[in-house]
Design an enzyme around this catalytic site. Sequence first.
Site, PDB file in Angstrom:
ATOM      1  N   GLU A 124       1.113  -1.382   0.000  1.00 48.65           N
ATOM      2  CA  GLU A 124      -0.348   0.171  -0.183  1.00 48.65           C
ATOM      3  C   GLU A 124       0.821   1.428   0.179  1.00 48.65           C
ATOM      4  OE1 GLU A 124      -3.210  -0.388  -0.630  1.00 48.65           O
ATOM      5  OE2 GLU A 124      -3.080  -2.218   0.129  1.00 48.65           O
TER       6      GLU A 124
ATOM      7  N   CYS B 283      -1.898   9.742   3.059  1.00 49.88           N
ATOM      8  CA  CYS B 283      -1.389   8.972   1.393  1.00 49.88           C
ATOM      9  C   CYS B 283      -2.184   8.773   0.695  1.00 49.88           C
ATOM     10  CB  CYS B 283      -1.347   7.436   1.753  1.00 49.88           C
ATOM     11  SG  CYS B 283      -2.807   6.635   2.283  1.00 49.88           S
TER      12      CYS B 283
END
Length: 475
Positions: free
Chosen positions: A220, A254
């Site tokens: 991720e 993010c």
Amino acid sequence: MTTTEETTQLTDAERFNHILRAQRAAYLRDGAPSLATRRNDLRNLKAALIARRSDIEEAINTDFGHRSRHETALMELVGVVQGIDYLRRNLRRFMRPTRRHIDLPLRFGSNHIEYQPLGVVGVISPWNYPVNLSLMPVVTAIAAGNRVMLKPSKLTPATNAVLTSMLSELFPPEQVTVVSGDGSAFSSLPFDHLVFTGSTEVGRAVMKAASENLVPVTLELGGKSPTIVAKGHVRDQAVSDIAFGKLLSGGQTCIAPDYALVHESEIDTFIASYDRLVKSAYPDGPTSKDYTSIVDDKQYKILTDLIEDARAHGARIIEVGHRPHEAARRPHTLAPTVVLDVTDDMRIAHEEIFGPILPIFGYRDIDDAINYVNARPRPLALYYFGDDDADRRKVLDRTTSGNVTINGTIMHVGQDDLPFGGVGASGMGKYHGIEGFRTLSHAKGILVQGRWNAARLLYAPFGGRTEALLNLFLR
């Protein structure tokens, strides 16, 4: 020498391997936990999180220098608690064997898939959401019946101490363990699966280390997540959503909107609206109680260097909101900033921005915006503000990103029934939803052969009957 003294003499690699062997031995000894056991473990973890809410909020505030407790509760705790509820509610269905079609020659048998725990899952979590991004992979691994080793970021020591205390009270070390130490040594362990959340650069190193043991990885990562505002949609609601996504946790998210693509005729309107709405959200400017500091001096310098590099190459830097100069009153705090006239020779055009800095690019038509996005690595998220029309469809069809939110930002990550993950440079593999359960499970295909099947007619010795059947199958 006592056992404790012996342990302190071990290298990180030796210590990690010792824990891994203990967890794997426990898994082989005890087998897959039952549905009831998994649900009970998840329920206990949820109760512990809620009970330790204040400790977690205080610890994260300590690690960041300043972070709103409401922001922590919203982005760290709510997501994990709701994720646990979702998994407990759906776990029986996820664990249930699934029937599959069987080929005609074996029609009197049956095919099905059983979902089996992988064994021991390693989790490397980042500093920006040190509870959510640590515990959601752990929760998913537990739901799938695995043992877990968690290595959180060294940048959040206070939060790590709370996590270590909480998890050690809930689980024996051969089930769930929190470790600290060398990340390279951890990535090199022969896990059954490794989940990493962090930067693309470190993700490459993690994947390379894991490949030595053929360990499958879920990465991720991040990247420059674009926001496209359709012409005519520079409206307060849209700009408010962009400001929320960009400034949440001081931009240290993010999936934060990295930059905005706004029609060239509406850039001034966008900036005026952004400034006004930032003032409304943070009435005391960058020293507002709800405005988050950058995690440390190193990350702060990375961001100020991006701004200065852009300024040196001709960009216009505009600080927005109330009293932006007062950011200096709080350690490693950066005022909300807009950057205009960005060109490709600036670092800010290519590097992921992990802070409250919003470059704004003008575009002429929707194809121009799409081409700009597609000329860069595939992002973790994409945001589009506009009507349900041909332009929206064109953006969805012609761009590739991990996930998309239409007329909003960030919130797709909280949808438990949607998979979450990147594509290309922004990551690989999914978790959340049934995809997360299946990522951390082995889908074992099982054929139960019937007492009679046509395939036996193909056994040697071969002859005319074999040839006839082959001609039938190969029509």
